[in-house]
Design a protein around this motif. Structure first.
Motif, short mmCIF file in Angstrom:
data_model
loop_
_atom_site.label_atom_id
_atom_site.label_comp_id
_atom_site.label_asym_id
_atom_site.label_seq_id
_atom_site.Cartn_x
_atom_site.Cartn_y
_atom_site.Cartn_z
N ALA A 75 28.82 -15.42 52.57
CA ALA A 75 27.48 -14.52 52.29
C ALA A 75 27.35 -13.55 53.33
O ALA A 75 26.22 -12.34 52.62
N GLU A 76 27.83 -13.50 54.76
CA GLU A 76 28.15 -11.87 54.80
C GLU A 76 28.38 -11.04 54.09
O GLU A 76 27.20 -10.11 54.48
N ASP A 77 29.61 -11.19 53.91
CA ASP A 77 29.70 -9.88 53.11
C ASP A 77 29.11 -9.46 51.96
O ASP A 77 29.23 -8.70 51.64
N LEU A 78 28.16 -10.38 51.13
CA LEU A 78 27.52 -10.27 49.75
C LEU A 78 26.24 -9.76 50.90
O LEU A 78 26.14 -8.21 49.81
N ALA A 79 26.18 -10.01 51.83
CA ALA A 79 25.00 -9.49 52.14
C ALA A 79 25.15 -7.95 52.37
O ALA A 79 24.17 -7.48 52.38
N MET A 80 26.01 -7.67 52.95
CA MET A 80 26.68 -6.40 53.08
C MET A 80 26.35 -5.48 51.96
O MET A 80 26.24 -4.04 52.65
N PHE A 81 27.37 -5.74 51.44
CA PHE A 81 27.28 -4.80 49.87
C PHE A 81 25.79 -5.20 49.44
O PHE A 81 25.49 -3.89 48.94
N ARG A 82 25.59 -6.18 50.05
CA ARG A 82 24.32 -5.96 48.74
C ARG A 82 23.19 -4.49 49.42
O ARG A 82 22.88 -4.46 48.48
N ALA A 83 23.60 -4.92 50.58
CA ALA A 83 22.12 -4.04 51.96
C ALA A 83 22.82 -2.37 51.26
O ALA A 83 21.89 -1.53 51.41
N ALA A 84 23.97 -1.84 50.98
CA ALA A 84 24.93 -0.79 50.92
C ALA A 84 24.09 -0.57 49.48
O ALA A 84 23.96 0.75 48.68
N LEU A 85 24.32 -1.77 49.05
CA LEU A 85 23.81 -1.45 47.21
C LEU A 85 22.58 -0.68 46.97
O LEU A 85 21.93 0.06 46.15
N GLU A 86 21.40 -1.15 47.74
CA GLU A 86 20.23 -1.56 48.04
C GLU A 86 19.66 0.02 48.63
O GLU A 86 18.83 0.95 48.02
N ASP A 87 20.42 0.26 49.42
CA ASP A 87 20.43 1.57 50.09
C ASP A 87 20.12 3.30 49.25
O ASP A 87 19.93 3.97 49.11
N LEU A 88 21.46 2.36 48.81
CA LEU A 88 21.25 3.66 46.90
C LEU A 88 20.16 3.15 46.25
O LEU A 88 20.22 5.01 45.63
N ASP A 89 20.22 2.94 46.06
CA ASP A 89 19.00 2.42 45.20
C ASP A 89 17.74 2.98 45.29
O ASP A 89 17.30 3.86 44.79
N ARG A 90 17.10 3.11 47.00
CA ARG A 90 15.94 3.75 47.99
C ARG A 90 16.49 5.14 47.25
O ARG A 90 15.88 6.05 47.07
N GLN A 91 17.53 6.11 47.39
CA GLN A 91 18.39 7.32 47.84
C GLN A 91 18.18 8.09 46.34
O GLN A 91 16.73 8.34 45.75
N LEU A 92 18.52 6.71 45.35
CA LEU A 92 18.32 7.53 43.97
C LEU A 92 16.71 7.34 44.01
O LEU A 92 16.10 8.54 43.01
N LEU A 93 16.04 6.50 43.87
CA LEU A 93 14.72 6.95 43.34
C LEU A 93 13.78 7.78 44.55
O LEU A 93 12.88 8.06 43.50
N HIS A 94 14.07 7.85 44.98
CA HIS A 94 13.98 8.97 46.30
C HIS A 94 13.74 10.24 45.57
O HIS A 94 13.28 11.39 45.15
N ASP A 95 15.50 10.23 45.25
CA ASP A 95 15.68 12.16 44.60
C ASP A 95 15.40 11.91 43.14
O ASP A 95 14.79 13.13 43.31
N LEU A 96 15.84 10.94 42.58
CA LEU A 96 15.19 10.98 40.97
C LEU A 96 14.14 11.91 40.95
O LEU A 96 14.76 12.82 39.20
N PRO A 97 12.77 11.60 41.09
CA PRO A 97 11.92 12.37 40.67
C PRO A 97 11.48 13.68 40.27
O PRO A 97 11.47 14.47 39.31
N GLY A 98 12.10 14.80 41.42
CA GLY A 98 12.11 15.64 41.76
C GLY A 98 13.20 16.58 40.94
O GLY A 98 13.12 17.64 40.36
N LEU A 99 14.77 15.80 40.37
CA LEU A 99 15.89 16.04 39.68
C LEU A 99 15.00 16.14 38.35
O LEU A 99 14.74 17.48 37.74
N LEU A 100 14.17 15.29 38.00
CA LEU A 100 13.80 14.84 36.90
C LEU A 100 13.19 16.35 36.43
O LEU A 100 13.03 17.06 35.33
N ASP A 101 12.22 16.14 37.65
CA ASP A 101 10.75 17.31 37.28
C ASP A 101 11.52 19.04 36.75
O ASP A 101 11.05 19.62 36.14
N ARG A 102 12.47 18.80 37.83
CA ARG A 102 13.02 20.21 38.19
C ARG A 102 13.94 20.55 36.44
O ARG A 102 14.52 21.96 36.01
N LEU A 103 15.42 19.37 35.94
CA LEU A 103 15.32 19.65 34.91
C LEU A 103 15.27 19.66 33.45
O LEU A 103 14.98 20.61 32.41
N ARG A 104 13.40 19.06 33.67
CA ARG A 104 12.53 20.00 32.67
C ARG A 104 12.26 21.29 32.47
O ARG A 104 11.70 21.93 31.40
#
Length: 108
Positions: A75-104
């Protein structure tokens, strides 16, 4: 449009990981834009390449999490892996809107 998309509700996934509908929606927008003729300056091109690489990394991590669950890892291994994945998701959610606007903007 599905009401859940606009509300940012998580999508339950195997392995106890909830993926954001908002992230899925933003990635679909990116996919549509990448399929069009874009005039990218070098900086925007680098940002797009970086984002695409992070999306590939995210998908690999998600698959890894699924494999770990199937292998009944600790369970500890899974929790660490999930946390890393959730962190990456948060970063992408933060960065994607601006990138999409610039691409448009390159389409105009």
């Amino acid at each position: 449009m599905n009401e859940r998309w606009t509300q940012g509700q998580p999508v339950p996934r195997r392995a106890g990981y909830e993926e954001s509908w908002e992230l899925t929606y933003r990635v679909e927008q990116l996919r549509e834009l990448v399929g069009q003729e874009l005039r990218l300056d070098p900086e925007l091109g680098d940002e797009l390449e970086d984002t695409l690489a992070r999306l590939v990394q995210r998908n690999l991590r998600l698959r890894g999490l699924h494999r770990m669950v199937s292998a009944e890892r600790e369970a500890e291994d899974l929790a660490m892996f999930r946390a890393a994945l959730e962190d990456l998701d948060r970063q992408l959610l933060h960065d994607l809107p601006g990138l999409l606007d610039r691409l448009r903007a390159t389409l105009l």
